[in-house]
Design an enzyme around this catalytic site. Structure first.
Site, PDB file in Angstrom:
ATOM      1  N   LEU A  90      12.333   9.452  82.352  1.00 30.93           N
ATOM      2  CA  LEU A  90      13.621   9.165  81.729  1.00 30.93           C
ATOM      3  C   LEU A  90      14.727   9.256  82.777  1.00 30.93           C
ATOM      4  CD1 LEU A  90      13.437  11.238  78.399  1.00 30.93           C
ATOM      5  CD2 LEU A  90      12.982   8.796  78.707  1.00 30.93           C
ATOM      6  N   ASP A  91      15.749   8.422  82.617  1.00 33.70           N
ATOM      7  CA  ASP A  91      16.925   8.514  83.479  1.00 33.70           C
ATOM      8  C   ASP A  91      17.607   9.872  83.292  1.00 33.70           C
ATOM      9  OD1 ASP A  91      16.535   5.910  84.325  1.00 33.70           O
ATOM     10  OD2 ASP A  91      17.891   5.057  82.830  1.00 33.70           O
ATOM     11  N   ARG A  92      18.414  10.254  84.257  1.00 35.37           N
ATOM     12  CA  ARG A  92      19.094  11.552  84.233  1.00 35.37           C
ATOM     13  C   ARG A  92      19.855  11.792  82.922  1.00 35.37           C
ATOM     14  NH1 ARG A  92      21.403  15.634  87.250  1.00 35.37           N
ATOM     15  NH2 ARG A  92      23.534  16.198  86.662  1.00 35.37           N
ATOM     16  N   ARG A 123      18.845  -0.400  79.001  1.00 34.98           N
ATOM     17  CA  ARG A 123      20.244  -0.534  79.393  1.00 34.98           C
ATOM     18  C   ARG A 123      20.548  -1.965  79.836  1.00 34.98           C
ATOM     19  NH1 ARG A 123      20.672   4.233  83.666  1.00 34.98           N
ATOM     20  NH2 ARG A 123      22.883   3.642  83.661  1.00 34.98           N
TER      21      ARG A 123
END
Length: 297
Positions: free
Chosen positions: A135-137, A238
């Site tokens: 997962l992204d930050r 995104r």
């Protein structure tokens, strides 16, 4: 105490060579080489054998993998880990926002990998950290982590076969008009950035399904959506949502605004896969955090 990762099998047929059985059990040639030369063992009925050994139905085979060393630069830390599931092969955690999956130059400490490695040392698990679903930050929610290189290999094969399923919930800008839609658009790196991705003809195939959950008019027009990933491209959700004109709330990189939220409004709510050792279908769910819960109109 021997903390090396070990798998045990019962031979189902006569006359098979050990190396053939090892291949049938999904152990890669790379893993077998490491077993032979880096401190592993192949035991048949408790006695060490080589790969040319002929097996008999009912033999008990133990495959002991060598201990793993942590990736260079990975530092063990004690920190918060919300563990939802754990066995000898896997961890499933619920990641908070504002936490890297792995260390970066900007954030060398405080990542999921740092905390998991610290946990492994504390539990005497002789392994490094193998991230299965990243997962992204700023994205929160469910993550799967393998406790061993071989398990990571098996899970990666599942991902290639489309057997690891993830669903997300998000808040996006604007009014999404379709109740259900599929976004099939290739994604590649933007030529002017080392971070940003975009939909482009020479990109990698990417497929996202979008289901509308709720329309919101206050404090501004937004839509709550659920997303199902069929591929796992970097920043896929995104990029795809920005591509159709509905960037995620809080996602400045792809055209969203941080007026209401200081991170992208994205949470992994559901994860399903086949357990790599038992063959059982297992699934996990996570409630979206309060900061992403849409206000009542």
């Amino acid at each position: 105490m021997d903390t090396r990762f070990q798998l045990n099998f019962i031979v189902q047929q006569d006359g098979q060579l050990l190396r053939e059985a090892i291949s049938d059990w999904g152990i890669s040639k790379r893993a077998l080489t490491a077993i032979k030369f880096d401190g592993g063992e192949l035991l048949v009925n408790g006695e060490e054998r080589n790969v040319r050994h002929q097996l008999t139905k009912g033999d008990q085979v133990s495959i002991i993998f060598p201990s793993e060393e942590a990736s260079e630069g990975l530092v063990a830390e004690k920190g918060p880990l919300k563990i939802l599931y754990e066995d000898e092969a896997l961890l499933v955690i619920d990641k908070p926002p504002y936490m890297n999956t792995i260390p970066s130059r900007e954030h060398p400490a405080g990542s999921v990998a740092n905390f998991v490695y610290g946990y492994f040392l504390e539990q005497q698990i002789a392994s490094t950290v193998h991230i299965v679903t990243r997962l992204d930050r700023d994205t929160s929610g469910l993550m799967c982590i393998a406790k061993h290189r071989h398990i990571h290999h098996l899970m990666s094969e599942q991902q290639k076969a489309g057997a690891v399923h993830r669903e997300y919930e998000a808040l996006v800008h604007g009014i999404v008009r379709q109740a259900k839609q599929s976004i099939i658009a290739p994604i590649g790196r933007k030529e002017t950035s080392i971070i940003e991705r975009e939909v482009r003809g020479d990109g990698q195939f990417a497929h996202t399904d979008v289901t509308l959950l709720k329309l919101l008019s206050e404090p501004q027009p937004m839509s709550q959506i659920r997303l199902k990933l069929y591929t796992g491209r970097t920043h896929q959700i995104r990029v795809h949502m920005a591509h159709i004109g509905h960037p995620l709330v809080g996602d400045e990189l792809y055209g969203g605004s941080r007026e209401l939220l200081d991170r992208q409004a994205l949470h992994c709510v559901w994860l399903q896969f086949v357990h790599p050792l038992t063959g059982e279908n297992i699934s996990f769910s996570s409630e979206i955090p309060e900061q992403l819960t849409p206000p009542r109109n």
